[in-house]
Design an enzyme around this catalytic site. Structure first.
Site, PDB file in Angstrom:
ATOM      1  N   ASP A 252      -8.390   3.850  -3.416  1.00  0.00           N
ATOM      2  CA  ASP A 252      -7.848   2.486  -2.558  1.00  0.00           C
ATOM      3  C   ASP A 252      -7.038   1.676  -3.109  1.00  0.00           C
ATOM      4  O   ASP A 252      -7.454   0.669  -3.774  1.00  0.00           O
ATOM      5  CB  ASP A 252      -8.743   1.852  -1.749  1.00  0.00           C
TER       6      ASP A 252
ATOM      7  N   HIS B  62      -2.139   1.156   7.359  1.00  0.00           N
ATOM      8  CA  HIS B  62      -2.951   0.522   5.681  1.00  0.00           C
ATOM      9  C   HIS B  62      -2.782   2.106   4.677  1.00  0.00           C
ATOM     10  O   HIS B  62      -3.640   3.508   6.204  1.00  0.00           O
ATOM     11  CB  HIS B  62      -4.759   0.112   5.273  1.00  0.00           C
TER      12      HIS B  62
ATOM     13  N   CYS C  52       0.889  -1.274   0.074  1.00  0.00           N
ATOM     14  CA  CYS C  52      -0.022   0.064   0.182  1.00  0.00           C
ATOM     15  C   CYS C  52       1.171   1.227   0.189  1.00  0.00           C
ATOM     16  O   CYS C  52       0.335   2.663  -0.897  1.00  0.00           O
ATOM     17  CB  CYS C  52      -0.700  -0.271   1.426  1.00  0.00           C
TER      18      CYS C  52
END
Length: 295
Positions: free
Chosen positions: A136, A119, A82
């Site tokens: 995302d 995250h 991420c």
């Protein structure tokens, strides 16, 4: 005279090889900061760049400076997790003129205990729309497109994949969002996140924990994902799972010697001969189940 922005608050978009990035994700559309452009960028990025932690398993660790990230994800055509994906995507958005805020989330995957905020996500605004959008791109399993941050968003589809977005208030009255994804167990909470602004220095701290701590699952075994519009592949240790939008899946256990071939043919990650041999020989524990991720 305008005072130059403090570079620690920026995403170094001017240092990005934008043409190379857009070629890497197969984007050939309009380069204006519109909602249509954002939708196309998210779809292209999430389906072009795999999710992977292999540098950690190979003993090299993860660096987040933009030059290293674009060398790995663009020039070497590898993937990233991420923090790497969001660092690259944020630089592109900044270069293209989008307004956005970085955020941190807690990956839950149905867990009942508190997870660390490891995250990374983005809250994006466009020039032609007054709404805000969740992007995302670093989770490894979509969504394929930006998601409107609306309190009554509820269940929605991104392509064939099903999601749900809920908003509650945290202990001090701030926004606390939860993104759910549909799978074989129905809708399962995927992660929570707050809209508190985060910066590159914050991601550096989270990245250090995720890439070095013995408590991080990413230091324990390979974890790789390849997301498409109609199928999602996940490699957790030597367990290869193929998920479909209707909630069905297929699971196969691999031998360690099969990993380099599967990585190349399924996950679009080609290791050189030395790294392939190192991965096969690596002394990493077996997968500890699909619910153990920290990011």
């Amino acid at each position: 005279m305008t005072t130059p922005a403090d570079p620690t608050y920026t995403w170094l978009g001017e240092e990005l090889d934008l043409d190379a990035y857009l070629a890497r994700i197969g984007f050939a559309g309009d380069r204006t900061p519109t909602l249509a452009t954002l939708r196309a960028l998210v779809r292209a990025h999430t389906t072009a760049i795999p999710f992977e932690n292999l540098e950690i398993i190979l003993g090299r660790g993860i660096a987040l400076d933009l030059e290293t990230v674009q060398d790995k994800l663009i020039r070497r055509r590898r993937g990233g997790y991420c923090y790497e994906n969001v660092t690259l995507f944020a630089a592109a958005l900044e270069r293209l003129g989008f307004e956005f805020t970085a955020m941190s989330g807690r990956v839950t995957r149905g867990a009942t205990t508190l997870r660390p905020a490891t995250h990374s996500l983005l809250r994006v605004a466009t020039a032609d729309d007054d709404r805000h959008w969740l992007c995302d791109v670093g989770y490894g399993a979509g969504p394929l497109e930006p998601v409107e941050l609306a309190p009554d968003r509820g269940e929605f589809r991104a392509g064939a994949w099903r999601f749900r977005l809920d908003r509650q208030l945290d202990a001090v009255g701030g926004e606390l969002w939860t993104l759910y994804q549909f799978g074989k167990d129905g809708f399962v909470d995927r992660h929570t996140f707050a809209t508190t602004p985060q910066y590159r220095v914050d991601f550096a701290v989270g990245n250090h924990f995720v890439s070095t701590s013995p408590r991080s699952p990413f230091t324990m075994r390979p974890f790789v994902q390849r997301f498409h519009a109609d199928v999602h592949h996940q490699l957790d240790g030597t367990t290869w799972t193929t998920d479909y939008p209707d909630g069905t899946d297929e699971v196969r256990e691999l031998e360690a010697g099969e990993l380099p071939k599967v990585l190349a043919e399924v996950f679009d990650i080609e290791l050189d001969e030395a790294d392939a041999a190192r991965l096969i020989r690596a002394d990493w524990p077996a997968a500890r189940g699909r619910g153990g991720l920290a990011t």
